[in-house]
Design a protein around this motif. Sequence first.
Motif, mmCIF file in Angstrom:
data_model
loop_
_atom_site.group_PDB
_atom_site.id
_atom_site.type_symbol
_atom_site.label_atom_id
_atom_site.label_comp_id
_atom_site.label_asym_id
_atom_site.label_seq_id
_atom_site.Cartn_x
_atom_site.Cartn_y
_atom_site.Cartn_z
ATOM 1 N N ASP A 153 29.749 -3.646 1.270
ATOM 2 C CA ASP A 153 29.316 -3.065 0.153
ATOM 3 C C ASP A 153 29.533 -1.526 -0.698
ATOM 4 N N THR A 154 28.103 -1.536 0.107
ATOM 5 C CA THR A 154 27.861 0.042 0.450
ATOM 6 C C THR A 154 27.708 0.778 1.275
ATOM 7 N N LEU A 155 28.148 1.660 1.549
ATOM 8 C CA LEU A 155 27.826 2.496 2.796
ATOM 9 C C LEU A 155 27.404 4.256 1.964
ATOM 10 N N GLU A 156 26.776 4.567 2.094
ATOM 11 C CA GLU A 156 26.268 5.867 1.753
ATOM 12 C C GLU A 156 25.871 6.788 3.303
ATOM 13 N N VAL A 157 27.075 8.109 3.259
ATOM 14 C CA VAL A 157 25.591 8.419 4.182
ATOM 15 C C VAL A 157 26.136 10.329 3.784
ATOM 16 N N PRO A 158 25.577 11.485 5.078
ATOM 17 C CA PRO A 158 25.422 12.482 4.385
ATOM 18 C C PRO A 158 26.854 12.658 4.734
ATOM 19 N N ASP A 159 27.798 14.347 4.179
ATOM 20 C CA ASP A 159 28.964 14.291 3.923
ATOM 21 C C ASP A 159 29.391 15.071 5.385
ATOM 22 N N SER A 160 28.357 15.426 6.269
ATOM 23 C CA SER A 160 28.807 16.008 7.035
ATOM 24 C C SER A 160 29.278 14.670 8.537
ATOM 25 N N GLY A 188 18.586 -3.189 9.618
ATOM 26 C CA GLY A 188 18.505 -3.835 8.977
ATOM 27 C C GLY A 188 19.239 -5.477 8.470
ATOM 28 N N GLU A 189 18.928 -6.037 7.703
ATOM 29 C CA GLU A 189 19.371 -7.210 7.269
ATOM 30 C C GLU A 189 20.354 -7.635 6.529
ATOM 31 N N VAL A 190 21.272 -8.200 7.015
ATOM 32 C CA VAL A 190 22.458 -9.498 6.222
ATOM 33 C C VAL A 190 22.182 -10.011 4.624
ATOM 34 N N GLY A 191 22.645 -9.236 3.348
ATOM 35 C CA GLY A 191 22.327 -9.694 1.762
ATOM 36 C C GLY A 191 21.237 -8.547 1.318
ATOM 37 N N LYS A 192 20.865 -7.736 2.044
ATOM 38 C CA LYS A 192 19.357 -6.284 1.393
ATOM 39 C C LYS A 192 20.172 -4.858 1.189
ATOM 40 N N LEU A 193 19.757 -4.416 0.633
ATOM 41 C CA LEU A 193 20.462 -3.012 1.013
ATOM 42 C C LEU A 193 19.596 -1.834 2.068
ATOM 43 N N ILE A 194 20.204 -1.303 2.436
ATOM 44 C CA ILE A 194 19.109 -0.686 3.502
ATOM 45 C C ILE A 194 19.230 0.718 3.264
ATOM 46 N N ILE A 195 17.556 1.074 2.842
ATOM 47 C CA ILE A 195 17.673 2.660 2.290
ATOM 48 C C ILE A 195 16.565 3.875 3.122
ATOM 49 N N GLN A 196 17.153 4.125 4.302
ATOM 50 C CA GLN A 196 16.848 5.127 5.201
ATOM 51 C C GLN A 196 17.032 6.952 4.858
ATOM 52 N N HIS A 197 15.902 7.390 4.702
ATOM 53 C CA HIS A 197 15.741 9.012 4.536
ATOM 54 C C HIS A 197 16.131 9.695 6.041
ATOM 55 N N LEU A 198 16.573 10.598 6.333
ATOM 56 C CA LEU A 198 16.736 11.302 7.118
ATOM 57 C C LEU A 198 16.373 12.552 7.781
ATOM 58 N N GLU A 199 15.961 13.180 8.631
ATOM 59 C CA GLU A 199 14.903 14.457 8.205
ATOM 60 C C GLU A 199 16.140 15.398 8.290
ATOM 61 N N GLY A 200 16.107 16.401 7.753
ATOM 62 C CA GLY A 200 17.034 17.917 7.582
ATOM 63 C C GLY A 200 18.362 17.171 6.762
ATOM 64 N N TYR A 201 18.923 16.106 6.449
ATOM 65 C CA TYR A 201 19.321 15.399 5.735
ATOM 66 C C TYR A 201 19.318 15.429 4.302
ATOM 67 N N PRO A 202 19.546 16.341 2.558
ATOM 68 C CA PRO A 202 19.438 16.443 1.806
ATOM 69 C C PRO A 202 19.296 14.354 1.347
ATOM 70 N N HIS A 203 20.392 13.670 1.737
ATOM 71 C CA HIS A 203 20.587 12.509 0.682
ATOM 72 C C HIS A 203 20.478 11.368 1.991
ATOM 73 N N PRO A 204 19.756 9.971 1.347
ATOM 74 C CA PRO A 204 19.677 9.087 1.931
ATOM 75 C C PRO A 204 20.676 8.296 2.807
ATOM 76 N N VAL A 205 20.611 7.851 3.814
ATOM 77 C CA VAL A 205 21.388 7.141 4.150
ATOM 78 C C VAL A 205 21.187 5.613 3.252
ATOM 79 N N LYS A 206 22.379 5.024 2.911
ATOM 80 C CA LYS A 206 22.695 3.473 2.727
ATOM 81 C C LYS A 206 23.215 2.339 3.055
ATOM 82 N N ILE A 207 23.020 1.363 2.770
ATOM 83 C CA ILE A 207 23.548 0.791 3.567
ATOM 84 C C ILE A 207 23.483 -0.887 2.848
#
Length: 740
Positions: A153-160, A188-207
């Motif tokens: 339901d949620t997948l946010e990644v860097p534009d690249s 991550g685990e099913v049913g939980k929102l996972i947010i991971q900040h990556l070095e070199g990217y302004p926005h985190p990865v969300k799934i």
Amino acid sequence: MDQPSDQANDEIDLGELLDTLADNKKLILVITFVACIIGAAIAFLSQPIYRADSLLQISESSQSMVEQLDSLSSFFETKTPVQTEIELIKSRMILGQTIRNLHLDIIAAPKFLPLIGHIVARQLQRFNEDDTLSSPMPGFSHYAWGGEAIQVDTLEVPDSWKNKEIVLQATDGNRFKLIYQDEFILEGEVGKLIIQHLEGYPHPVKIFVTRLQSRPDTLFTLTRRSIGGAIQQLREDLSITEVGKNTGILGLSIESENPEEAVRIINEISNTYLQQNVEQKSAESQKTLEFLEKQLPELKEQLEAATSALNDYRIRKGSINLDIETQNILTSTVEINTQVTLLQQKRDELRQKFTEFHPNVVAIDKQISRLQAQINALDKKIGVLPETQQIILRLSRDMEVNSELYTTLLNHAQTIRVAKASTIGNVRIIDYAIPPDLPVKPKKILVMAIALMAGLMLGIVTAFVRRSLHHGIKDPSVIEKTLNIPVYATIQHSNSQKLIEKKLKNKSMPDGPPLLLALEDPEDLAVESLRSLRTTLHFAFLEASNNIIMITGPSPGVGKSFVSMNLAVVMADAGKKILLIDGDLRRGAIHKPLRMNREGGLSELISRPIGLHDAIKRVPQANIDFIPTGEIPPNPSELLLHERFGQLLETVSKQYDLIIIDSPPILAATDAAIIGRLASVSLMVIKAEAHPVRELEQSVKKLVQAGVNLKGVIFNDIFAISSRHKYGQYIYQYDYRSKK
């Protein structure tokens, strides 16, 4: 004399076309069969495609509340074309909202074995119960094999990373890990929102994964599409058409591999469009209400001022009654001024949307001008009245006009408030989409029919292309006309000879009697043709210098050895003493069908390691004598040029009635030219449809230049399997076997 024949050859011969199809019927059947197999595979193994559809009704646009204020509203009434509504549904506003609501910009699917994995998984799943995972192939457990499912339901990644493949690998339990370009990103685990900040990217990865059904280590592919790409893809998949003509009913449909997803998309588009339509109508009412609420206070002030001025004047002058004519002027003035004021308000409303030159604005200006002319005419009538009545008339007019306008706008403002609270659009959903029972693609019967027709047409085209690319001579009469050489015999294709050749290729076959067509099947049509050749040769030798006949051909594989061997047997059957010599010291193989050894033959006989008695082999079953090639020499041409070869032929010529020499092809070696000069009769074997005219001309030229007495041509391997028309066009020979 040749002109009619040339004209006849230029005409399309229907019989010859049918012969071409008959000659290539096996090829046509094979191509048709292969096409049908491919069609069946497409029809029964392709991914089923389902279609979901809904119906919308677009009613005529209702008039705005201001347009209902006067009888001129019909002049401003407009209708929205259906095509406009179609384009509105396909707009980014509607489709973008649909994509966001259903998360269509996120593509999540199991990873199958390349090429055939998806087909195999679908077939395996047909035999499993719902929500049951198929067993994987050994060594390929990380691929999906049927029953796997995932929902993100949620997948946010860097534009690249957008529009690029991200790998999700299931682990033990409900856990997973995310991999991008072979690098670990997060766990991550099913049913939980996972947010991971990556070095070199302004926005985190969300799934956020809401569902994951798979075995451990199974791979899934995730792709976050750009909103523009997702809208464009949905726009291409969506089909919108008007049902009937001028009905205002739109049919929305979409095709998908997942019928439930197709239903959700269509219903979401319908609901989003309906909601947008209602909001748009509500916004129109709000604008009209704001306009009226802005006008009402000004009209109220004007009404109070006009009323106060009239009362003050009456108090000063006392009660004054207006006569009937003045009363009529007042009534007309009030009505016209009211219309002018309403038109001016309508013009102000339109000017918020259109320019001064819009047709509706121009029309209102013309209406105001006509009414203003009427007002000017009434003002002239008022000007001739007594001063007191003029003042009373103007003050009364101002009060009544403002009172009429204020009351009208106040009522309409209240009406719009009520309408806004219960706003409905001009769009109605007639039918919501429901899950389809059967797929719309592939249409199995249609696919099979197309495959059958395509295969048949491809086979026919291939047959004619084959015929057009093959320039070999197939008519013996062409040889006689072009080369001026008689055709001594036409030998038909023999199926029995094909069986003999298959037996000869079997190396494990033990030694036995000779495998010759003249011995195995004496009544074969090919053998009967050789008997006809035997009669023709009788007349050819009437003026011959010796009894030696050389048989050659333009190129290998034309059947010269077949003719040599079987002609020797046919001649022996006539009581002749025959000697067959294999003069092909390069690739001669007559010893194989005669079941003899190559060693101790012509090459040894010329070089004198052995004598003539040792070189001649007796073939009792065929009643002929035979000299094989012997060991293949390194210099066959030089060996044949030796004088001992001529002496050998002169010696055996006295001992036999006929000597038949099988020589190499004339275009492949010069041996045939050497042997042909020592023979009184030379024959060239030509295979039907195997030689262009140019090749035959070169062969004849080489033989003639070498001084070879080329008596004629043997036209070999003519197929007589097509229509009777073709069979009779080239040869006239019938099967006339004895009955047993």
